[in-house]
Design a protein around this motif. Structure first.
Motif, PDB file in Angstrom:
ATOM      1  N   GLY A   1      52.886  21.595 -71.678  1.00 45.92           N
ATOM      2  CA  GLY A   1      51.747  21.997 -72.503  1.00 45.92           C
ATOM      3  C   GLY A   1      50.817  20.818 -72.751  1.00 45.92           C
ATOM      4  O   GLY A   1      49.590  20.926 -72.638  1.00 45.92           O
ATOM      5  N   MET A   2      51.429  19.668 -73.030  1.00 48.05           N
ATOM      6  CA  MET A   2      50.612  18.474 -73.233  1.00 48.05           C
ATOM      7  C   MET A   2      49.894  18.089 -71.943  1.00 48.05           C
ATOM      8  O   MET A   2      48.767  17.597 -71.966  1.00 48.05           O
ATOM      9  CB  MET A   2      51.494  17.311 -73.680  1.00 48.05           C
ATOM     10  CG  MET A   2      51.971  17.403 -75.094  1.00 48.05           C
ATOM     11  SD  MET A   2      50.640  17.461 -76.273  1.00 48.05           S
ATOM     12  CE  MET A   2      49.969  15.831 -76.068  1.00 48.05           C
ATOM     13  N   ALA A   3      50.576  18.294 -70.807  1.00 47.12           N
ATOM     14  CA  ALA A   3      49.945  17.963 -69.528  1.00 47.12           C
ATOM     15  C   ALA A   3      48.682  18.782 -69.322  1.00 47.12           C
ATOM     16  O   ALA A   3      47.734  18.326 -68.689  1.00 47.12           O
ATOM     17  CB  ALA A   3      50.927  18.201 -68.376  1.00 47.12           C
ATOM     18  N   VAL A   4      48.670  19.993 -69.866  1.00 47.49           N
ATOM     19  CA  VAL A   4      47.465  20.809 -69.752  1.00 47.49           C
ATOM     20  C   VAL A   4      46.410  20.330 -70.737  1.00 47.49           C
ATOM     21  O   VAL A   4      45.244  20.203 -70.413  1.00 47.49           O
ATOM     22  CB  VAL A   4      47.811  22.294 -70.004  1.00 47.49           C
ATOM     23  CG1 VAL A   4      46.554  23.138 -69.964  1.00 47.49           C
ATOM     24  CG2 VAL A   4      48.823  22.781 -68.992  1.00 47.49           C
ATOM     25  N   LEU A   5      46.860  20.065 -71.969  1.00 44.05           N
ATOM     26  CA  LEU A   5      45.896  19.829 -73.046  1.00 44.05           C
ATOM     27  C   LEU A   5      45.385  18.404 -73.123  1.00 44.05           C
ATOM     28  O   LEU A   5      44.263  18.166 -73.547  1.00 44.05           O
ATOM     29  CB  LEU A   5      46.545  20.190 -74.394  1.00 44.05           C
ATOM     30  CG  LEU A   5      46.858  21.667 -74.585  1.00 44.05           C
ATOM     31  CD1 LEU A   5      47.594  21.868 -75.893  1.00 44.05           C
ATOM     32  CD2 LEU A   5      45.579  22.489 -74.572  1.00 44.05           C
ATOM     33  N   ALA A   6      46.246  17.452 -72.713  1.00 42.46           N
ATOM     34  CA  ALA A   6      45.918  16.047 -72.994  1.00 42.46           C
ATOM     35  C   ALA A   6      44.563  15.658 -72.428  1.00 42.46           C
ATOM     36  O   ALA A   6      43.855  14.838 -73.008  1.00 42.46           O
ATOM     37  CB  ALA A   6      47.008  15.138 -72.427  1.00 42.46           C
ATOM     38  N   GLY A   7      44.207  16.237 -71.300  1.00 44.87           N
ATOM     39  CA  GLY A   7      42.954  15.865 -70.673  1.00 44.87           C
ATOM     40  C   GLY A   7      41.732  16.195 -71.509  1.00 44.87           C
ATOM     41  O   GLY A   7      40.700  15.536 -71.403  1.00 44.87           O
ATOM     42  N   PHE A   8      41.861  17.205 -72.350  1.00 45.07           N
ATOM     43  CA  PHE A   8      40.686  17.634 -73.118  1.00 45.07           C
ATOM     44  C   PHE A   8      40.382  16.711 -74.279  1.00 45.07           C
ATOM     45  O   PHE A   8      39.385  16.893 -74.961  1.00 45.07           O
ATOM     46  CB  PHE A   8      40.893  19.058 -73.626  1.00 45.07           C
ATOM     47  CG  PHE A   8      40.964  20.048 -72.498  1.00 45.07           C
ATOM     48  CD1 PHE A   8      39.820  20.366 -71.779  1.00 45.07           C
ATOM     49  CD2 PHE A   8      42.160  20.633 -72.138  1.00 45.07           C
ATOM     50  CE1 PHE A   8      39.881  21.256 -70.727  1.00 45.07           C
ATOM     51  CE2 PHE A   8      42.219  21.526 -71.079  1.00 45.07           C
ATOM     52  CZ  PHE A   8      41.082  21.841 -70.377  1.00 45.07           C
ATOM     53  N   THR A   9      41.286  15.748 -74.532  1.00 43.47           N
ATOM     54  CA  THR A   9      41.023  14.862 -75.658  1.00 43.47           C
ATOM     55  C   THR A   9      39.858  13.939 -75.364  1.00 43.47           C
ATOM     56  O   THR A   9      39.325  13.329 -76.264  1.00 43.47           O
ATOM     57  CB  THR A   9      42.260  14.008 -75.973  1.00 43.47           C
ATOM     58  OG1 THR A   9      42.699  13.397 -74.768  1.00 43.47           O
ATOM     59  CG2 THR A   9      43.371  14.847 -76.546  1.00 43.47           C
ATOM     60  N   ASN A  10      39.502  13.789 -74.104  1.00 44.47           N
ATOM     61  CA  ASN A  10      38.372  12.912 -73.834  1.00 44.47           C
ATOM     62  C   ASN A  10      37.369  13.587 -72.896  1.00 44.47           C
ATOM     63  O   ASN A  10      36.950  13.028 -71.898  1.00 44.47           O
ATOM     64  CB  ASN A  10      38.846  11.592 -73.231  1.00 44.47           C
ATOM     65  CG  ASN A  10      37.867  10.476 -73.509  1.00 44.47           C
ATOM     66  OD1 ASN A  10      37.131  10.542 -74.494  1.00 44.47           O
ATOM     67  ND2 ASN A  10      37.847   9.483 -72.644  1.00 44.47           N
ATOM     68  N   LEU A  11      37.028  14.814 -73.244  1.00 41.57           N
ATOM     69  CA  LEU A  11      36.044  15.533 -72.445  1.00 41.57           C
ATOM     70  C   LEU A  11      34.726  14.781 -72.445  1.00 41.57           C
ATOM     71  O   LEU A  11      34.199  14.436 -73.497  1.00 41.57           O
ATOM     72  CB  LEU A  11      35.782  16.905 -73.067  1.00 41.57           C
ATOM     73  CG  LEU A  11      36.651  18.076 -72.655  1.00 41.57           C
ATOM     74  CD1 LEU A  11      36.107  19.316 -73.337  1.00 41.57           C
ATOM     75  CD2 LEU A  11      36.644  18.251 -71.162  1.00 41.57           C
ATOM     76  N   PRO A  12      34.191  14.496 -71.274  1.00 38.31           N
ATOM     77  CA  PRO A  12      32.870  13.874 -71.270  1.00 38.31           C
ATOM     78  C   PRO A  12      31.789  14.915 -71.588  1.00 38.31           C
ATOM     79  O   PRO A  12      31.999  16.109 -71.376  1.00 38.31           O
ATOM     80  CB  PRO A  12      32.729  13.362 -69.836  1.00 38.31           C
ATOM     81  CG  PRO A  12      33.690  14.146 -69.039  1.00 38.31           C
ATOM     82  CD  PRO A  12      34.754  14.667 -69.938  1.00 38.31           C
ATOM     83  N   ASN A  13      30.694  14.481 -72.111  1.00 38.61           N
ATOM     84  CA  ASN A  13      29.604  15.430 -72.336  1.00 38.61           C
ATOM     85  C   ASN A  13      28.289  14.918 -71.775  1.00 38.61           C
ATOM     86  O   ASN A  13      27.228  15.190 -72.281  1.00 38.61           O
ATOM     87  CB  ASN A  13      29.462  15.763 -73.824  1.00 38.61           C
ATOM     88  CG  ASN A  13      28.993  14.572 -74.608  1.00 38.61           C
ATOM     89  OD1 ASN A  13      29.116  13.450 -74.134  1.00 38.61           O
ATOM     90  ND2 ASN A  13      28.444  14.809 -75.783  1.00 38.61           N
TER      91      ASN A  13
END
Lengths: 172, 776, 102
Positions: free
Chosen positions: B571-583
């Motif tokens: 679950g973390m492997a899916v979510l962890a990436g979204f902690t630093n979403l570029p904008n």
């Protein structure tokens, strides 16, 4: 300071005589007992030099622990209790004595040459004496501030010796 | 909570002693103490994280307030207090859910913050009650921000506590904590993974001989790692670093009855000692370079401001690099890491994937100004750190191809990923490196625990001999493993997609010499995709082999204590990436409050970090690279899938083609590095010394004397034969005989009686001293 | 003529040292050799204390304490070694221990 000198020479005589007996006696247990006499007299010399904390430690550690350890060592190695002619190398006595005398000559000469008649200050004048007339406080202050690191190293060394002694001596 | 975060490492430390003392008598043999301690730590780490977010946001508000409108300090403070209150209650109410991932925590915090801002006026009275000691800190920030002037950046003061441990020679050796972004982030990672590993281990090593001992060392490891990340000075860092190494040694050699395991433990320990020499040198260099201080913040500040000369920084950085190379498995000191797989699998997950091996990376990040200035990152063409990282990326990935042991594939993959982090740090992308560290910890722990789950069921790690077709038997393990693999490969939108792209973008934007690292990164991504596909195929697909095909004991899915940690980690492997979403770029639709949270909260902001310099890089999201790397990753998967699943391609190439065979051999031999170390270096050092010692013991000094005698005889014979047989003859023979005779005579002195030697020593010393007295 | 001479103590130490050296050289029993080593260490301690008093420096006492601690460690390990030798050879006679003989 005549009294101090008298004490010094009396104690020194005990030290030299007992030490001589430690290295010459034919009885192992006697050697250990003479060692006690040496150690106690050395402690007395420390008191003469106003180092009573070291003197107390000397009595506690040396006489209290180390000599007992020696007696255990004598017992465990089944040394002959009583006279034993085998304790000294007869052939080595001359060589050993010569070596020791040579060392004494060299050391004695250089000590006299270097320090001659210089005197130790009176204990009362010395900075070693702390507020309440004892140097224990000074010594402990020094150990736990200036010499803290060596002190810790010594404790690690003791631990290592403890472990080493157990490893060496246990049966398996 | 921020001020007392220093108790977090102390809890597992206490747990270590409790387990050692009472573990055996507890109903669960000490495991419950460890789990409780780590659970507590995790909870505290989460609270610390939330409060840290708070602090960062407050600092930002304060900075805006001073630079922008005429907002009073009072307002800012009350604002801060209410927000804090709101978030705290939020966190309390939501409990574990809120803390599942920092991203959700961050989001919630943001909502909380917004709400509090809205209701600030209403809750003003409330705020007064809640005013904590942190308010004082906030005021400081406001001032600091004001002093900073025109900077759009704001500063966040790290939380520091320190006491003097001892002082000697006028230098205070302190111990304390330095809590800032990276430390807070690592707190979360270490406690989470350690907790999961504890739970997993109760099943995995259940019934082990040294079960209690195992948990004790897990606790000590957690304590030392937590201590390391919160270290306030380099000396404390060094101490914890060594403690971590010690625990690694103890845990790798957990089953020391088998020789390879204790060998692996020794190898890890000794290889790390090599690097530790570098660490000690670096600490000493920086100590004197920074004017006799171990304090990390001071060293960093002086490095940023240029008070430490460039040469000192260069020497210090290069020394520290040796430590990074050994601890973080960078080429050429990475060899211990795959061998360290001899330890129990949860240990591999905890130590050799998620936490300990990143200690080196963390240390670089912690002392980043030293490396940044010392190695002239971003200024010079290329630098050592990036080169080492780049070589490691490719080298590690290459080795992962030929392994048959599933854990070794993952170990080399770890080596390769650590290379990415080092490379990112080398190209100045600090945030990208730490982001990758964060995501990597999650999915790599998941992969390791997954491989352990498989091995638990087939009792082997050999993919070629004893696995295959495991998908049928262990669907839960399979899917979590596949998700984590996808994350490692960097498939959109899993964790590594975001973090790897940030690294690649960082390499790209520096331009010129650094473009090479972009290529290296892309090649690495391709190789990662290919070897992970191979790994998944060999383990989970195809026909069962060996133990897996054993009809009497068919493999079975692991129990809940193994599977649940896998769920959480995938679950973390899916979510962890979204902690630093570029904008930025193609993703500018992402709202500000969601974007770059990781960078926002975890990047240190202050005088002690080069982010205040303009040269520091924050790579922009680059859609081209993102798409390119995804395509390359898919290509890797596709090629490997074609090879393994469909059987396409030139199979048997290594048997037929000499070049391919040689290449394969080099990889199997691990680039001959182990050979170099054991045979050549160790052999060259150990052989002669051992031989010399042996020779000395055997022959002693009489060997020399006899040798001299025989040499003289031989010399004599030489003269006798070649030059003169007449007149000189007798003399020569005589001298030879004399030499031999004297040798024999001197031999008598070698009685073997130590006391005689001592007598000679004393007499010799006395005579020498006498000579000195007379002469001088 | 009020104070004590420094050399009183130093020479006493020298004599004690030489007696210890003599003991180390001529004794056959390993335990007695260890006792002689204690004599040597005591000679050193007397020197340390005497110099400490002479210079008015507490370091002498401190290091004498360290020497005492080290002596304790030395006797512990030394006797353990002697016991080990005794267990293996049924003798602590140093003449029997001549592995270094050429």
């Amino acid at each position: 300071m005549v009294a101090q000198n008298i004490f010094f020479y009396a104690i020194a005589a005990v030290i030299v005589w007992s030490a001589f007996r430690v290295v010459t006696t034919q009885n192992v247990v006697h050697a250990a007992l003479h060692l006690v006499a040496v150690l106690a007299s050395v402690a007395a010399q420390y008191i003469l030099l106003a180092a009573e904390f070291v003197a107390a430690t000397q009595v506690l550690v040396y006489i209290g622990a180390i000599v007992v350890l020696f007696l255990f060592g004598i017992m465990l190695t089944r040394a002959k209790i009583g006279r034993d002619q085998e304790l000294t190398h007869k052939s080595a006595i001359v060589g050993g004595a010569l070596t020791a005398l040579l060392l004494l000559a060299v050391m004695g000469y250089s000590l006299l040459d270097e320090f001659g008649w210089s005197r130790t200050p009176l204990p009362e004048d010395s900075r070693l004496i702390g507020v309440n007339g004892s140097n224990s406080a000074t010594v402990s202050d020094s150990i736990f501030s200036q010499y803290l690191v060596p002190f810790e190293v010594i404790s690690v060394l003791l631990l290592a010796a403890l472990v080493g002694a157990i490893v060496l001596a246990r049966k398996d | 909570m921020l001020d007392i975060a220093w108790v977090i490492p102390l809890i597992p430390a206490a747990s270590f002693f409790l387990i050692l003392l009472f573990g055996k008598r507890m109903p669960f043999k000490g495991a419950e103490i460890g789990i409780f301690a780590l659970g507590l730590c995790f909870a505290m780490a989460v609270v610390t994280n939330v409060q840290w977010f708070q602090r960062v946001d407050d600092a930002e508000h304060a900075a805006h307030a001073t630079s922008g409108a005429e907002a009073t300090d009072e307002h800012a403070a009350s604002d801060a207090a209410t927000t804090e209150h709101a978030t705290e209650s939020h966190a309390d109410a939501e409990g574990d859910e809120a803390t599942e991932s920092p991203s959700s925590a961050a989001e919630e915090h943001d909502e909380g913050g917004a709400a509090a801002e809205g209701g600030a006026a209403v809750e003003e009275s409330h705020a007064g009650d809640d005013a904590h000691e942190s308010d004082g800190g906030e005021d400081d920030h406001a001032e600091a921000g004001g002093a900073g002037g025109g900077h759009t950046e704001f500063e966040v003061e790290p939380v520091r506590e320190s006491i003097t441990w001892w002082s000697s020679g006028g230098i205070d050796f302190s111990v304390g904590m330095l809590l800032d972004g990276p430390a807070v982030m690592m707190l979360f990672v270490v406690t989470l993974i350690s907790l999961l590993v504890h739970i997993y281990s109760t099943d995995y090593v259940g019934g082990d001989r040294r079960y209690t001992h195992y948990f004790a060392f897990l606790s000590l490891f957690s304590a030392s790692m937590l201590g390391l990340i919160m270290s306030e000075n380099t000396l404390q860092l060094l101490t914890c670093w060594e403690l971590v190494g010690l625990c690694s040694f103890a845990l790798i050699g957990h089953w020391w009855e088998e020789k390879p395991n204790s060998d692996a433990a020794l190898k890890a320990f000794i290889t790390n000692r090599v690097g530790d020499v570098g660490l000690i040198c670096g600490v000493i260099v920086l100590f004197f370079g920074a004017g006799q201080t171990f304090d990390i913040v001071t060293i960093n500040e002086m490095a940023v401001s240029g008070e430490i000369s460039h040469l000192v920084l260069l020497v210090g950085a290069c020394s520290l690099l040796a430590a990074v190379m050994s601890k973080s498995g960078q080429f050429i000191l990475h060899t211990w890491l795959p061998d360290a797989m001899a330890g129990p699998t949860p240990v591999s997950a905890l130590i050799h994937a998620a936490t300990m091996v990143v200690a080196g990376i963390f240390m670089v990040g912690r002392l980043y100004p030293v490396f940044f200035q010392g190695l002239s990152i971003g200024v010079s063409g290329v630098n050592l750190l990036a080169v080492i990282g780049g070589v490691t990326v490719i080298g590690g990935a290459g080795l992962a191809f030929v392994q048959t042991d599933i854990k070794k594939v993952l170990a080399y993959s770890t080596v390769s990923q650590l290379g990415y982090m080092a490379m990112a740090l080398g190209v100045g992308a600090w945030t990208a490196a730490f982001f990758h560290l964060f995501t990597h910890a999650m999915f790599k722990a998941g992969l390791f625990l997954g491989s352990g789950s498989v091995a638990h069921s087939v009792h082997s790690f050999d993919m070629k001999e004893h696995m295959g077709g495991m998908k049928r038997f262990m669907p839960k393990t399979y899917w979590t493993f596949v998700i984590s693999t996808g994350a490692l490969i960097g498939l959109f939108p899993l964790a590594c997609f975001w973090s790897k792209d940030e690294i690649l973008a960082g390499a790209e934007q520096l331009g010129t010499g650094y473009t090479a690292f972009l290529v290296v990164g892309l090649i690495g991504a391709f190789m990662t995709a290919a070897y992970m596909t191979r790994c998944v195929y060999l383990t989970f697909h195809g026909e069962p082999r060996g133990h897996a095909a054993d009809a009497a004991h068919p493999p079975h899915e692991s129990g809940p204590r193994i599977v649940v940690p896998l769920y959480i980690l995938s679950g973390m492997a899916v979510l962890a990436g979204f902690t630093n979403l570029p904008n930025t770029g193609a993703l500018d639709f992402v709202p500000d409050s969601w974007a770059l949270r990781f960078e926002h909260f975890y990047e240190p902001k202050g005088e002690y970090f080069p982010s205040v310099l303009d040269t520091f890089s924050h790579p922009e999201f680059n859609i081209g690279i993102a798409i390119g790397s995804t395509i390359i990753g898919l290509l890797g998967i596709g090629l490997a899938a074609a090879w393994y699943f469909r059987g396409l391609g030139p199979h048997g190439l290594t048997e037929r083609n000499k070049v391919a065979r040689a290449g394969h051999r080099v990889l199997v031999e691990k680039y001959y590095l182990d050979r170099l170390y054991t045979d050549i270096i160790v052999g060259a050092v150990k052989g002669p010394i051992a031989k010399a010692a042996y020779w000395f013991n055997q022959k002693g000094i009489d060997g020399v004397i006899n040798g001299a005698g025989t040499a003289a005889v031989r010399g004599g014979q030489f003269v006798y034969d070649k030059i003169d047989q007449g007149v000189v003859d007798t003399i020569v023979n005589g001298s030879g005989a004399a030499a031999e005779g004297s040798g024999q005579g001197l031999r008598q002195m070698q009685t073997g009686r130590v006391q005689q030697y001592a007598a000679l020593l004393f007499a010799g010393a006395a005579i020498l001293a006498g000579i000195f007295i007379i002469v001088i | 003529m009020d104070d004590l001479l420094l050399n009183q103590f130093l020479l006493l130490g020298a004599v004690l040292f030489c007696l210890g050296v003599y003991g180390v050289l001529v004794r056959r029993n390993a335990v007695l050799v260890l006792m002689s080593i204690e004599l040597i260490l005591n000679a050193v301690n007397i020197n340390l204390i005497a110099f400490g008093a002479w210079r008015g420096d507490v370091a002498g006492s401190v290091f004498a304490l360290f020497v005492i601690a080290i002596a304790a460690a030395e006797v512990g390990v030394g006797l353990a070694i002697v016991l080990l030798i005794y267990r293996n050879r049924r003798s602590v006679d140093l003449d029997d221990i001549a592995e270094l003989k050429g």
